[in-house]
Design a protein around this motif. Structure first.
Motif, PDB file in Angstrom:
ATOM      1  N   TYR A  35       0.849  -1.188   0.000  1.00  0.00           N
ATOM      2  CA  TYR A  35       0.000   0.000   0.000  1.00  0.00           C
ATOM      3  C   TYR A  35       0.882   1.235   0.000  1.00  0.00           C
ATOM      4  CZ  TYR A  35      -4.709   1.898   0.693  1.00  0.00           C
ATOM      5  OH  TYR A  35      -5.931   2.500   0.517  1.00  0.00           O
ATOM      6  N   SER A  36       0.366   2.330  -0.529  1.00  0.00           N
ATOM      7  CA  SER A  36       1.168   3.548  -0.625  1.00  0.00           C
ATOM      8  C   SER A  36       0.775   4.548   0.456  1.00  0.00           C
ATOM      9  CB  SER A  36       0.996   4.192  -2.000  1.00  0.00           C
ATOM     10  OG  SER A  36      -0.300   4.762  -2.122  1.00  0.00           O
ATOM     11  N   MET A  37       1.690   5.465   0.742  1.00  0.00           N
ATOM     12  CA  MET A  37       1.421   6.511   1.725  1.00  0.00           C
ATOM     13  C   MET A  37       0.255   7.396   1.270  1.00  0.00           C
ATOM     14  SD  MET A  37       2.237   7.943   4.625  1.00  0.00           S
ATOM     15  CE  MET A  37       3.834   7.226   5.013  1.00  0.00           C
ATOM     16  N   LYS A  38       0.255   7.774   0.007  1.00  0.00           N
ATOM     17  CA  LYS A  38      -0.791   8.666  -0.493  1.00  0.00           C
ATOM     18  C   LYS A  38      -2.174   8.050  -0.355  1.00  0.00           C
ATOM     19  CE  LYS A  38      -1.771  11.777  -4.344  1.00  0.00           C
ATOM     20  NZ  LYS A  38      -1.293  12.251  -5.669  1.00  0.00           N
ATOM     21  N   ASN A  39      -2.271   6.742  -0.588  1.00  0.00           N
ATOM     22  CA  ASN A  39      -3.566   6.068  -0.478  1.00  0.00           C
ATOM     23  C   ASN A  39      -4.077   6.007   0.960  1.00  0.00           C
ATOM     24  OD1 ASN A  39      -3.936   5.588  -3.194  1.00  0.00           O
ATOM     25  ND2 ASN A  39      -3.018   3.544  -3.148  1.00  0.00           N
ATOM     26  N   MET A  40      -3.201   6.262   1.923  1.00  0.00           N
ATOM     27  CA  MET A  40      -3.622   6.273   3.324  1.00  0.00           C
ATOM     28  C   MET A  40      -4.370   7.564   3.697  1.00  0.00           C
ATOM     29  SD  MET A  40      -2.981   3.499   5.010  1.00  0.00           S
ATOM     30  CE  MET A  40      -3.419   4.236   6.579  1.00  0.00           C
ATOM     31  N   THR A  41      -4.310   8.564   2.837  1.00  0.00           N
ATOM     32  CA  THR A  41      -4.907   9.867   3.152  1.00  0.00           C
ATOM     33  C   THR A  41      -6.379   9.747   3.518  1.00  0.00           C
ATOM     34  OG1 THR A  41      -3.367  10.950   1.628  1.00  0.00           O
ATOM     35  CG2 THR A  41      -5.292  12.207   2.318  1.00  0.00           C
ATOM     36  N   HIS A  42      -7.127   9.002   2.707  1.00  0.00           N
ATOM     37  CA  HIS A  42      -8.572   8.900   2.936  1.00  0.00           C
ATOM     38  C   HIS A  42      -8.890   8.241   4.272  1.00  0.00           C
ATOM     39  CE1 HIS A  42     -12.766   7.325   1.702  1.00  0.00           C
ATOM     40  NE2 HIS A  42     -12.870   8.602   2.008  1.00  0.00           N
ATOM     41  N   LEU A  43      -8.138   7.205   4.622  1.00  0.00           N
ATOM     42  CA  LEU A  43      -8.369   6.528   5.901  1.00  0.00           C
ATOM     43  C   LEU A  43      -8.030   7.443   7.076  1.00  0.00           C
ATOM     44  CD1 LEU A  43      -7.025   2.928   5.141  1.00  0.00           C
ATOM     45  CD2 LEU A  43      -9.397   3.593   5.606  1.00  0.00           C
ATOM     46  N   LEU A  44      -6.965   8.224   6.951  1.00  0.00           N
ATOM     47  CA  LEU A  44      -6.605   9.168   8.014  1.00  0.00           C
ATOM     48  C   LEU A  44      -7.667  10.249   8.165  1.00  0.00           C
ATOM     49  CD1 LEU A  44      -2.771   9.628   7.368  1.00  0.00           C
ATOM     50  CD2 LEU A  44      -3.828   8.389   9.249  1.00  0.00           C
ATOM     51  N   GLU A  45      -8.264  10.659   7.066  1.00  0.00           N
ATOM     52  CA  GLU A  45      -9.335  11.660   7.122  1.00  0.00           C
ATOM     53  C   GLU A  45     -10.577  11.106   7.819  1.00  0.00           C
ATOM     54  OE1 GLU A  45      -8.410  14.233   3.040  1.00  0.00           O
ATOM     55  OE2 GLU A  45      -9.816  12.546   2.984  1.00  0.00           O
ATOM     56  N   LYS A  46     -10.881   9.841   7.566  1.00  0.00           N
ATOM     57  CA  LYS A  46     -12.082   9.223   8.124  1.00  0.00           C
ATOM     58  C   LYS A  46     -11.934   8.856   9.595  1.00  0.00           C
ATOM     59  CE  LYS A  46     -14.299   6.058   5.830  1.00  0.00           C
ATOM     60  NZ  LYS A  46     -14.554   4.818   5.045  1.00  0.00           N
ATOM     61  N   HIS A  47     -10.723   8.494  10.013  1.00  0.00           N
ATOM     62  CA  HIS A  47     -10.532   7.935  11.348  1.00  0.00           C
ATOM     63  C   HIS A  47      -9.451   8.711  12.103  1.00  0.00           C
ATOM     64  CE1 HIS A  47     -13.048   4.676   9.907  1.00  0.00           C
ATOM     65  NE2 HIS A  47     -12.220   4.492   8.891  1.00  0.00           N
ATOM     66  N   GLY A  48      -9.892   9.513  13.048  1.00  0.00           N
ATOM     67  CA  GLY A  48      -8.978  10.378  13.787  1.00  0.00           C
ATOM     68  C   GLY A  48      -8.017   9.646  14.699  1.00  0.00           C
ATOM     69  N   ASN A  49      -8.295   8.368  15.011  1.00  0.00           N
ATOM     70  CA  ASN A  49      -7.415   7.596  15.893  1.00  0.00           C
ATOM     71  C   ASN A  49      -6.433   6.719  15.117  1.00  0.00           C
ATOM     72  OD1 ASN A  49      -8.645   8.651  18.126  1.00  0.00           O
ATOM     73  ND2 ASN A  49     -10.051   6.948  18.416  1.00  0.00           N
ATOM     74  N   MET A  50      -6.344   6.931  13.806  1.00  0.00           N
ATOM     75  CA  MET A  50      -5.471   6.096  12.982  1.00  0.00           C
ATOM     76  C   MET A  50      -4.092   6.740  12.845  1.00  0.00           C
ATOM     77  SD  MET A  50      -6.222   4.463   9.207  1.00  0.00           S
ATOM     78  CE  MET A  50      -7.629   3.544   9.876  1.00  0.00           C
ATOM     79  N   LYS A  51      -3.036   5.895  12.931  1.00  0.00           N
ATOM     80  CA  LYS A  51      -1.660   6.372  12.822  1.00  0.00           C
ATOM     81  C   LYS A  51      -0.877   5.481  11.855  1.00  0.00           C
ATOM     82  CE  LYS A  51      -1.507   8.383  17.467  1.00  0.00           C
ATOM     83  NZ  LYS A  51      -0.739   8.499  18.736  1.00  0.00           N
ATOM     84  N   ILE A  52       0.218   6.032  11.342  1.00  0.00           N
ATOM     85  CA  ILE A  52       1.069   5.301  10.394  1.00  0.00           C
ATOM     86  C   ILE A  52       2.510   5.282  10.900  1.00  0.00           C
ATOM     87  CG2 ILE A  52       1.987   5.196   8.042  1.00  0.00           C
ATOM     88  CD1 ILE A  52      -0.464   6.778   7.131  1.00  0.00           C
ATOM     89  N   ILE A  53       3.113   4.099  10.874  1.00  0.00           N
ATOM     90  CA  ILE A  53       4.556   3.974  11.070  1.00  0.00           C
ATOM     91  C   ILE A  53       5.149   3.641   9.710  1.00  0.00           C
ATOM     92  CG2 ILE A  53       6.398   2.582  12.074  1.00  0.00           C
ATOM     93  CD1 ILE A  53       4.674   2.263  14.550  1.00  0.00           C
ATOM     94  N   HIS A  54       5.925   4.570   9.165  1.00  0.00           N
ATOM     95  CA  HIS A  54       6.542   4.385   7.848  1.00  0.00           C
ATOM     96  C   HIS A  54       7.966   3.885   8.050  1.00  0.00           C
ATOM     97  CE1 HIS A  54       7.902   6.263   3.773  1.00  0.00           C
ATOM     98  NE2 HIS A  54       7.627   4.979   3.650  1.00  0.00           N
ATOM     99  N   LEU A  55       8.211   2.642   7.642  1.00  0.00           N
ATOM    100  CA  LEU A  55       9.507   1.998   7.861  1.00  0.00           C
ATOM    101  C   LEU A  55      10.315   1.983   6.566  1.00  0.00           C
ATOM    102  CD1 LEU A  55      11.314   0.285   9.818  1.00  0.00           C
ATOM    103  CD2 LEU A  55      10.186  -1.731   8.829  1.00  0.00           C
ATOM    104  N   ILE A  56      11.532   2.521   6.620  1.00  0.00           N
ATOM    105  CA  ILE A  56      12.418   2.536   5.461  1.00  0.00           C
ATOM    106  C   ILE A  56      13.750   1.903   5.851  1.00  0.00           C
ATOM    107  CG2 ILE A  56      13.667   3.983   3.803  1.00  0.00           C
ATOM    108  CD1 ILE A  56      11.415   5.979   3.934  1.00  0.00           C
ATOM    109  N   ARG A  57      14.265   1.067   4.956  1.00  0.00           N
ATOM    110  CA  ARG A  57      15.562   0.400   5.170  1.00  0.00           C
ATOM    111  C   ARG A  57      16.503   0.726   4.022  1.00  0.00           C
ATOM    112  NH1 ARG A  57      16.672  -6.181   5.290  1.00  0.00           N
ATOM    113  NH2 ARG A  57      18.760  -6.096   6.233  1.00  0.00           N
ATOM    114  N   ASP A  58      17.786   0.699   4.276  1.00  0.00           N
ATOM    115  CA  ASP A  58      18.797   0.851   3.238  1.00  0.00           C
ATOM    116  C   ASP A  58      18.442  -0.057   2.056  1.00  0.00           C
ATOM    117  OD1 ASP A  58      21.160   0.667   1.656  1.00  0.00           O
ATOM    118  OD2 ASP A  58      22.426   1.039   3.401  1.00  0.00           O
ATOM    119  N   PRO A  59      18.309   0.499   0.845  1.00  0.00           N
ATOM    120  CA  PRO A  59      17.894  -0.337  -0.292  1.00  0.00           C
ATOM    121  C   PRO A  59      18.889  -1.420  -0.676  1.00  0.00           C
ATOM    122  CG  PRO A  59      18.496   1.875  -1.027  1.00  0.00           C
ATOM    123  CD  PRO A  59      18.450   1.919   0.478  1.00  0.00           C
TER     124      PRO A  59
END
Length: 352
Positions: free
Chosen positions: A165-189
């Motif tokens: 899933y993409s970060m941008k696609n999470m926008t709608h869910l964050l708008e709908k649900h005020g208790n929703m949070k995202i942990i974005h994990l990035i590792r050395d490619p």
């Protein structure tokens, strides 16, 4: 029995039936209200990551808390079906969103049966009992869903991890649900791509193509997260895997604070046990000597391939503090790290 007595008995039975119906309705309403209250008070967390980026390890740290309901890769089945289907990207995006929402809000009976029956259900402490129940009830696996629903409703935090899933696609869910949070994990490619190749996701002849896909996607997600952090302050945290592996207790404490969970001595002891154990437990291992693992890839990836990844992924390096290898000797000098301090906007501490 007189006619009047018979009439009395009939009326009495009718009253009892009506009473039982009303009691059943009241009970259902109470259950529904408790469900709504439970969901309304629950924090929902999505671990947004990439294949072989340390997301299983991260999810394991979070799911060890007894107040967390955790699901491992719920979009796995849909992602594979989408490669064989005529449905367009928009339709699948809506299906993905609905699946994530139903899990996080404990609407488990509404989830597609293929998703509920996927093999990844064995990979979470909270879905394992359900998985074994479905194996014992192959003809009627739906009867096992109550195990998932019960585990979800009794938790204070519902969490899932996905690499689909993409970060941008999470926008709608964050708008709908005020208790929703995202942990974005990035590792050395570089170790990410090496690990993907070992699982035969691609061969090294295609390294440039896959490096571009991974790094472009991660950089777009990162850039989107910077904008979204302004729109949703305090609800998106960026974590670099290397920091989690090098400082697991410190970073786990920060993650727990971000989610709103208490970090106990028991949590600390558990993290120390899974990050110092020297075990060979397969491709999806979540127990490791984490500090040693951070740089182990440098002994396996040839300098020519490292140099190619460095060139393609430079924009992501600049955002996340990764450093290119200047030579073969530099690559193999394990005393010199190939990452530096994370820029301020990339730090997990910068979620407020």
């Amino acid at each position: 029995m007189t006619r009047s007595a018979q009439c009395f008995m009939v009326k009495h039975r009718n009253r009892m039936k009506m009473f039982l119906v009303l009691a059943a309705i009241l009970s259902a309403v109470v259950i529904l209200i408790n469900h709504v209250l439970a969901v309304d008070q629950k924090t929902s967390v999505v671990i947004l990551a990439y294949m072989r980026s340390g997301s299983s390890f991260t999810g394991n740290i979070i799911q060890m808390n007894p107040e967390v309901f955790y699901v491992f890769e719920p979009l796995y089945t849909y992602a594979h079906l989408s490669n064989q289907s005529s449905l367009d990207a928009l339709q699948y995006s809506k299906t993905y969103e609905m699946t994530l929402e139903n899990i996080l809000l404990c609407r488990l009976p509404e989830i597609n049966a293929d998703t509920l029956n996927q093999h990844h259900m064995i990979d979470s402490l909270d879905t394992m009992n359900y998985y074994y129940c479905t194996k014992a009830n192959v003809q009627n696996s739906k009867k096992c869903v109550y195990l998932l629903e019960k585990a979800c409703l009794r938790s204070r935090v519902s969490c899932l991890k996905t690499i689909r899933y993409s970060m941008k696609n999470m926008t709608h869910l964050l708008e709908k649900h005020g208790n929703m949070k995202i942990i974005h994990l990035i590792r050395d490619p570089r170790p990410t791509l090496l690990s993907q190749q070992k699982l035969q996701e691609f061969n090294f002849d295609s390294l440039g193509k896959f490096a571009a896909m991974l790094c472009n996607r991660a950089k777009v997600d990162f850039d989107d997260s910077l904008l979204m952090k302004k729109q949703f302050p305090g609800r998106i945290a960026t974590i670099r895997y290397e920091d989690l592996a090098e400082m697991p207790v410190n970073m786990a404490t920060q993650m727990y604070n971000f989610i709103g969970l208490d970090f106990t001595d028991e949590n600390r002891d558990h993290i120390r046990s899974i990050t110092t154990r020297n075990s060979n437990c397969g491709a999806y291992c979540s127990s490791r000597n984490s500090t040693e693992k951070v740089s182990l890839w440098r002994k396996s990836l040839p300098y020519m391939q490292v140099s190619l990844i460095d060139k393609i992924c430079h924009p992501l390096y600049r955002a996340m503090g990764y450093l290119p290898a200047q030579s073969q000797d530099h690559l193999l000098n394990m005393s010199v790290p190939l990452y530096t301090t994370v820029p301020t906007e990339s730090s997990v501490m910068n979620y407020r």
